[in-house]
Design a protein around this motif. Structure first.
Motif, short mmCIF file in Angstrom:
data_model
loop_
_atom_site.label_atom_id
_atom_site.label_comp_id
_atom_site.label_asym_id
_atom_site.label_seq_id
_atom_site.Cartn_x
_atom_site.Cartn_y
_atom_site.Cartn_z
N PRO A 182 37.27 64.58 27.87
CA PRO A 182 36.73 64.98 28.39
C PRO A 182 37.60 64.72 29.52
N LYS A 183 37.66 65.86 30.77
CA LYS A 183 37.41 65.35 32.05
C LYS A 183 36.89 64.19 32.43
N VAL A 184 37.37 63.47 32.90
CA VAL A 184 36.09 62.23 33.92
C VAL A 184 36.50 61.89 35.40
N ILE A 185 35.54 61.62 35.82
CA ILE A 185 35.90 60.81 37.20
C ILE A 185 35.39 59.53 36.77
N SER A 186 35.81 58.25 37.47
CA SER A 186 35.83 57.90 36.67
C SER A 186 34.79 56.37 38.55
N LEU A 187 34.27 54.83 37.73
CA LEU A 187 34.10 54.43 39.01
C LEU A 187 34.48 52.98 38.11
N TYR A 188 34.98 52.04 38.48
CA TYR A 188 35.34 50.18 38.20
C TYR A 188 35.14 50.09 39.16
N GLN A 189 33.76 48.68 38.52
CA GLN A 189 33.82 47.61 39.28
C GLN A 189 33.78 46.45 38.67
N ARG A 190 34.18 45.16 39.46
CA ARG A 190 33.98 44.14 39.08
C ARG A 190 32.37 43.86 39.15
N PHE A 191 31.71 42.58 37.66
CA PHE A 191 31.11 42.19 37.92
C PHE A 191 31.01 40.68 37.07
N ASN A 192 30.04 40.18 38.35
CA ASN A 192 30.14 38.23 37.65
C ASN A 192 28.72 37.82 36.98
N SER A 193 29.15 36.90 37.19
CA SER A 193 27.82 36.14 36.00
C SER A 193 26.71 35.49 37.54
N GLN A 194 25.67 36.36 37.78
CA GLN A 194 24.72 35.87 38.89
C GLN A 194 24.74 34.46 38.73
N MET A 195 24.33 33.56 37.66
CA MET A 195 24.12 31.95 38.17
C MET A 195 25.16 31.51 38.34
N SER A 196 26.47 31.56 37.68
CA SER A 196 27.76 30.78 38.36
C SER A 196 28.48 31.55 39.22
N GLY A 197 28.67 32.57 39.07
CA GLY A 197 29.41 33.69 40.02
C GLY A 197 31.32 34.09 39.48
N ALA A 198 30.68 33.34 37.98
CA ALA A 198 31.85 33.37 37.13
C ALA A 198 31.93 34.99 36.97
N ARG A 199 33.94 35.15 37.46
CA ARG A 199 33.93 36.52 36.87
C ARG A 199 33.88 37.03 35.52
N LEU A 200 32.45 37.86 34.71
CA LEU A 200 32.39 38.18 33.91
C LEU A 200 33.49 39.21 33.05
N GLY A 201 33.61 40.04 33.91
CA GLY A 201 34.49 41.76 33.46
C GLY A 201 34.51 42.38 34.30
N VAL A 202 35.00 44.09 34.09
CA VAL A 202 35.14 45.13 34.49
C VAL A 202 34.44 45.74 34.14
N LEU A 203 33.41 46.95 34.91
CA LEU A 203 32.58 47.85 34.27
C LEU A 203 33.29 49.17 34.64
N LEU A 205 32.35 53.30 34.91
CA LEU A 205 31.07 53.98 34.47
C LEU A 205 32.35 55.22 34.55
N SER A 206 31.97 56.09 33.48
CA SER A 206 33.01 57.72 33.76
C SER A 206 31.94 58.81 33.89
N ILE A 207 31.85 59.80 34.44
CA ILE A 207 30.85 61.14 35.03
C ILE A 207 31.79 62.03 34.63
N GLU A 208 31.06 62.99 33.78
CA GLU A 208 32.29 64.23 33.41
C GLU A 208 32.20 65.48 34.76
N GLU A 209 33.57 65.43 34.25
CA GLU A 209 33.81 66.68 35.44
C GLU A 209 32.69 67.90 35.53
N THR A 210 32.97 68.22 34.75
CA THR A 210 32.15 69.65 34.67
C THR A 210 30.89 68.96 35.13
#
Length: 598
Positions: A182-203, A205-210
């Protein structure tokens, strides 16, 4: 009489129209022009109004679309935060960073998928949620396959930042769902550990254009108008028709208007005029665009203009129907002026305009009356002066006739004296005295026919003595004519002309005959001779030229016209070698008629 042909560029028919017709024509033309001008103005004004209202309405719709997009993107970011803050996901990703076997990884995959699925389920605008950890593992919300890891650019982008978020415009998804990308519009966001603040990855979230296009698909811009979203590079990021997605509009005639943020501007595309309305969506550096054909905006205006024009034509017809009545009322004074002018043309200089209005027509009437009065005065003066001039001229002519006749008669007396013919001298002097007694009696130039015949007879008697029997004469006069009036010495110059120019050069004895008859209430006197006659050219010129032969005829003719009018005068008939007849036409007037006229 020769009449010149009308010129080729003769005045056109409009110059032959009456003022009444001109007023109606000019009024109809002026009213028609006004109606046409109003229709054109109405067309343009209504076009501007319709376009203005369309711009305002579309701007409001674009504001509404902006708010809906803000709400959708706010929700997307909120759900992303929920996913990042989810304790299960946090704990699972922290444990995964320690590394484990494949089975444990699978268990963690299922745990994160269930957590993400709980967040995505029931959220119609969320097409998929994916998590990328630092070890290259990818977690998703389920229902997707063939996932391609696209996190590397965002790990690099968010490196060194405590917090990071990025939106990407419409593009093909990095996964498959139900066998399609599908054609999507995507949100990319960094997320960290809430305990240590260390980087855990990237999230992700895709929204279909329709889902985005459904936010404004119900907004109508005419019948074929389009509403869509354009990215910063001129590509279409959202459109109700998916065929246009990711196509460029940089070559379209409205693109410069989008770059300059011109609102409510028109442009031509494929021979048709369109209206472009746009609104920047600064959150995503997008532009929300509305394109609508001008013809569809103004189609209702055509109905309004047609009704207005119809109503205008009805008013024109009503005005034309009423105009004759109004112009007839306004033309009454002009009709009075026209009839008065006609009276003046017929010679009635006593005619005057009695108009009491104080407008221009009233002023014209005053000036007209003054003009007629002055004209009457001038004509009377001119007639009097001309009459006096003619009288002076005729008096001078008469003064020439009498001495001439007296001179010739005295010469005859001298000749008789030399011959010793005393008795003839006595008779001639007696007749001459009788002739001058008639000429000098009563100063009036008007005498009775009887008196005029007596003077003429005495004149002929004198000539008979002078010419010693070479001349004979005869009078045949209707006795009823004797009491009517004629000019004094009217017949004498005509008789003299007959003798001197008709009989004098004839061989043998000549004869003069004077007749008088009534004909059609006119007096007709004729002087005929059996002399040498005249050529036609001489007859034609005898009444108009003052030559020696026609001097007496011309003077007699002028005296008649001066005293009695131009319809009276002499008429000459002559045949060369046979003689000449001069007919005198006079009105039948008695002495009492002259006294009443005086």
């Amino acid at each position: 009489m020769f009449k010149p042909k009308p010129a080729a560029n003769a005045p056109n028919s409009s110059k032959r129209l009456s003022i009444h017709q001109r007023i109606m024509l000019f009024f109809a033309i002026a009213l028609s022009l006004i109606i046409i001008s109003l229709a054109v103005s109405n067309y343009r004004i209504s076009s501007a109004i319709f376009i203005g209202k369309t711009v305002d309405s579309t701007q409001q719709n674009l504001v509404l679309v902006s708010k809906q997009l803000d709400l959708m993107f706010d929700n997307a970011e909120n759900y992303a935060k929920l996913a990042i803050q989810n304790q299960t996901i946090q704990q699972t990703l922290i444990e995964a960073s320690a590394g484990n076997d494949a089975y444990t990884d699978y268990q963690r995959q299922m745990t994160v998928r269930n957590a993400l699925s709980n967040l995505a389920d029931g959220k119609s605008f969320v097409n998929a949620i994916l998590l990328y950890d630092g070890e290259g593992r990818v977690y998703d919300s389920g229902g997707i396959e063939n996932v391609v890891d696209v996190s590397a650019p965002y790990f690099a982008k968010f490196k060194g930042a405590a917090y990071g978020i990025a939106w990407e415009g419409t593009g093909s998804s990095n996964y498959s769902r139900e066998g399609r990308q599908p054609k999507v519009i995507s949100l990319y966001q960094r997320f960290n550990s809430q305990m240590s603040g260390a980087r855990l990855g990237v999230l992700q979230l895709s929204i279909e254009e329709t889902f985005v296009s459904r936010q404004y698909s119900d907004i109508r811009l005419g019948d074929t108008g389009q509403l869509f979203i354009v990215g910063p590079n001129g590509e279409i990021l959202s459109h109700p028709d998916s065929r246009f997605l990711n196509s460029s509009v940089r070559d379209k005639p409205y693109y410069p208007l989008l770059e300059q943020h011109e609102e409510g501007k028109t442009f031509l595309m494929e021979g048709q005029e369109y209206l472009a309305i746009s609104r920047p969506y600064e959150r995503m550096d997008w532009t929300i665009v509305g394109i609508v054909p001008i013809g569809e905006i103004t189609k209702d205006k055509g109905v309004l203009t047609a009704r207005f024009t119809t109503l205008g034509l009805i008013f024109v017809l009503l005005a034309i129907a009423v105009t004759p009545l109004l112009t007839k009322y306004a033309m009454r004074p002009l009709k009075v002026i026209r009839e008065t002018v006609r009276q003046v043309q017929r010679g009635d200089l006593d005619a005057s305009l009695n108009l009491q209005t104080r407008d221009e027509i009233g002023q014209l009437a005053v000036e007209f009356n003054r003009m007629v009065s002055r004209t009457k005065s001038l004509m009377q003066r001119s007639v009097e002066e001309e009459k006096r001039r003619k009288e002076f001229e005729l008096a001078a002519i008469q003064a020439q006739i009498n001495p001439h006749f007296l001179y010739n008669t005295l010469e005859s007396i001298c000749g008789l004296a030399e011959l010793g013919r005393t008795d003839d001298i006595i008779e001639l002097v007696d007749r001459l005295a009788g002739f001058y007694r008639g000429v000098l009696s009563k100063g009036s130039p008007i005498v009775s026919v009887e008196e005029e015949l007596l003077m003429t007879r005495r004149y002929l008697d004198i000539l008979q003595v002078r010419y010693a029997g070479k001349i004979d004469y005869e009078f045949d006069i209707d006795p009823a004519l004797l009491e009517y009036r004629t000019l004094k010495l009217l017949l004498q110059p005509i008789v003299e002309n007959s003798i001197y120019h008709g009989l004098k050069n004839k061989r043998g004895k000549g004869r003069v005959k004077v007749t008088g008859r009534m004909r059609h209430n006119l007096m007709i006197l004729e002087v005929s001779d059996d002399g040498v006659g005249m050529e036609p050219e001489a007859v034609a010129s005898s009444l108009w030229q003052s030559s020696g032969k026609s001097f007496g005829l011309k003077s007699a003719n002028e005296r008649i016209k001066l005293i009695f009018g131009h319809e009276y005068g002499l008429d000459i008939r002559s045949v060369p070698g046979e003689g000449t007849t001069v007919a005198i036409t006079l009105p039948l007037r008695r002495q009492e008629d002259e006294e009443e006229a005086g």
